[in-house]
Design an enzyme around this catalytic site. Structure first.
Site, PDB file in Angstrom:
ATOM      1  N   ASP A 214      72.835  69.018 122.365  1.00 33.38           N
ATOM      2  CA  ASP A 214      71.877  69.014 123.472  1.00 33.38           C
ATOM      3  C   ASP A 214      72.599  68.862 124.824  1.00 33.38           C
ATOM      4  O   ASP A 214      73.413  67.938 124.988  1.00 33.38           O
ATOM      5  CB  ASP A 214      70.931  67.832 123.244  1.00 33.38           C
ATOM      6  N   GLU A 269      74.019  73.617 123.686  1.00 36.77           N
ATOM      7  CA  GLU A 269      72.983  73.993 124.646  1.00 36.77           C
ATOM      8  C   GLU A 269      73.629  73.855 126.026  1.00 36.77           C
ATOM      9  O   GLU A 269      73.570  72.807 126.659  1.00 36.77           O
ATOM     10  CB  GLU A 269      71.754  73.090 124.536  1.00 36.77           C
TER      11      GLU A 269
HETATM   12  C1  NOJ Z   1      67.203  69.911 126.126  1.00 32.59           C
HETATM   13  C2  NOJ Z   1      66.159  69.843 125.070  1.00 32.59           C
HETATM   14  O1  NOJ Z   1      66.019  71.110 124.491  1.00 32.59           O
HETATM   15  C3  NOJ Z   1      64.900  69.364 125.747  1.00 32.59           C
HETATM   16  O2  NOJ Z   1      63.784  69.442 124.886  1.00 32.59           O
HETATM   17  C4  NOJ Z   1      65.125  67.956 126.219  1.00 32.59           C
HETATM   18  O3  NOJ Z   1      64.009  67.539 126.987  1.00 32.59           O
HETATM   19  C5  NOJ Z   1      66.371  67.848 127.095  1.00 32.59           C
HETATM   20  N1  NOJ Z   1      67.491  68.593 126.585  1.00 32.59           N
HETATM   21  C6  NOJ Z   1      66.812  66.419 127.208  1.00 32.59           C
HETATM   22  O4  NOJ Z   1      67.364  65.973 126.000  1.00 32.59           O
END
Ligand code: NOJ
Length: 521
Positions: A214, A269
């Site tokens: 993440d 991500e």
């Molecule tokens: C990216 C995640 O996909 C999202 O759902 C989340 O709110 C943020 N990162 C914070 O962890």
């Protein structure tokens, strides 16, 4: 569907790491299937539908967070990195899920949230308790500005307020790039690095095949935490943070993953909306194995826009020999079916695009039955950032509770749930589910599609055309991205059409929003 069989049936090159030829399938556990009657999906619900996932023909599950959490950000606020929230099950359920998935040849990737914890995580509870607590420096604490303002001008990414919260206990502010309940960890502190590495080992030892990391591009920060320059001040820090510190940390993470057997994989991500910057997080093959790249998700369904996305991605990743990923839907954005105007034809053509383009595609559970976003009334809103629509529960069957243990679900059902569900579509050759299965099976049996090179045809107007080639085998994909019938110069023997009724011959004409796969062989 009256489509012909693929001409090539050789499996992908076994010498390639599995994640290069794989197709991922994202599961948001809360919305997948509830087996207990509380209206919230759980890990037993995932176990129940492993046959559906295996029959679909994907290769790897990505489970969004299921860890103990106060759920301020629906699991992305983790209070214990090494457990399962009782809402979803327990570690024994998780272990059973991994064993059963592996038994079906499915890999399991879990979400790892390295940038922040919950404010209820014991580390933060300790850190906030006093300025001399041993864990004080595990998070970013600063004095407020002399006028009482936040220590810098950073903006958090969910509600777009200041990225700092004043804490009465010690009279200092802590940094949070997301909600105030998600304080950022200080990866500049080696104790944090070691503790977070231990959380990876915990799951690697339990047999997971990899991690979706993440907002991993955020973990390295300029220790001075300086103001954003005026030209970008006011933009969320999330999309701006590109730091050398991160690359060093990613190399350490890679070394850790590589110390395990079996190609354990990290897909980051990397929420930087510049594909060159995204590409840099692959390093020289020594950082992330894969990175999500979001500009294509935000592109319209338009041939010029997609030619640009494909060329930009090739130009950015090619020199590094980095392998692309493609995502059209996830739990943070309106589903592409909804974004592209709810048209079934467009969604069918988009499926051909996603599953024939060069790179690793990630499906978002539900897209295989053509799921749309739910309409969420103001009193049903949960998410502070307004992402509830794409998190609607997945309907499995046509009746009122749609295969869940209750019809009283945490979010409303999506539109058309009586037809957009797996049971209804299962045996219908014209269904979206049948199209996804056919495409996934074709991809799996056709190295040109799963691992081949891509050559983009230029100047093809409203039709996106590209070739996929592996050795002597070439397939051409032609996607009419316009709402008018048209002709294309793409040629070959018809393998597949996105038309619900299929087609038996191809003469160079395409219906509105029709996609075809052609074989040159
Ligand atoms: C990216 C995640 O996909 C999202 O759902 C989340 O709110 C943020 N990162 C914070 O962890």
């Amino acid at each position: 569907m009256s489509n012909t069989e693929p001409s090539s049936t050789e499996p992908s090159d076994p010498a390639l790491p599995w994640w290069k030829t794989a197709v991922g399938y994202q599961i948001y556990p809360r919305s997948f299937c509830d087996t207990t009657g509380n209206g919230i999906g759980d890990l037993d619900g995932v176990r129940r539908h492993l046959d559906h996932i295996a029959d679909l023909g994907v290769d790897a599950l990505w489970l969004s967070p299921f860890f103990p959490s106060p759920m301020a950000d629906y699991g992305y606020d983790v209070a214990d990195f090494c457990g399962v929230d009782p809402l979803f099950g327990d570690l024994a359920t998780f272990d059973a899920l991994v064993a059963e998935a592996h038994g079906r040849g499915l890999r399991v990737i879990i979400d790892w949230v390295p940038n922040h914890t919950s404010d209820q995580h014991p580390w933060f509870v300790e850190s906030r308790s006093s300025t001399d607590n041993p864990k004080r420096d595990w998070y970013h604490w600063r004095d407020p500005a002399p006028d009482g303002d936040a220590p810098n001008n950073w903006i958090e990414s969910l509600t777009f307020g200041p990225a700092w919260t004043f804490d009465e206990t010690t009279g200092q502010c802590y940094l949070h790039c997301f909600l105030s309940q998600q304080p950022d960890l200080n990866w500049g502190n080696p104790e944090v690095v070691a503790a977070m590495h231990d959380t990876l080992r915990f799951w690697l030892d339990r047999g997971v095949d990899g991690f979706r990391m993440d907002v991993v591009h955020l973990i390295g920060k300029d220790p001075a935490l300086p103001d954003e320059p005026p030209d970008v001040a006011g933009l969320p820090h999330t999309i701006l943070n590109d730091r050398p510190e991160t690359h060093a940390l990613l190399r350490e993470l890679r070394t850790l993953l590589d110390s395990y057997d079996g190609d354990r994989m990290a897909v980051g991500e990397v929420y930087l909306l510049d594909t060159d910057l995204v590409a840099s997080h692959y390093g020289n093959g020594d950082e992330l194995h894969l990175c999500f790249n979001f500009p294509p998700l935000y592109a319209p369904f338009d041939a010029d826009a997609w030619r640009t996305q494909i060329s930009t991605t090739t130009a950015a990743l090619g020199p590094r020999d980095a392998w692309p990923t493609w995502v059209l839907s996830n739990h943070d954005n309106p589903r592409h079916r909804t974004r592209y105007g709810n048209s079934e034809e467009v969604a069918r053509a988009a499926a051909v695009l996603l599953l024939t383009i060069r790179g690793t595609p990630f499906l978002y559970a539900g897209e295989e039955v053509g799921m749309q976003d739910a309409v969420v009334a103001p009193e049903q809103v949960h998410d502070p950032a307004g992402r509830d629509g794409c998190r609607a529960p997945l309907p499995w069957t046509p009746e009122a509770s749609h295969g869940w243990a209750t019809d009283d679900t945490w979010l409303p059902w999506p539109p058309d749930a009586a037809a957009a569900n797996a049971a209804t579509q299962q045996d219908d050759p014209a269904s979206m589910l049948s199209l996804y299965r056919t495409l996934l099976s074709l991809r799996r049996s056709t190295p040109a599609l799963s691992q081949g090179d891509l050559a983009l045809h230029l100047d093809t107007g409203p039709v996106l055309v590209f070739d996929r080639t592996d050795g002597p085998s070439t397939f051409t994909v032609a996607i009419n991205m316009s709402g008018a019938d048209t002709t294309t110069t793409a040629a070959g023997t018809l393998v597949l059409s996105s038309r619900a009724g299929g087609r038996s011959t191809f003469d160079g004409t395409l219906d509105a929003y029709e996609a075809v796969v052609l074989s040159a062989g």
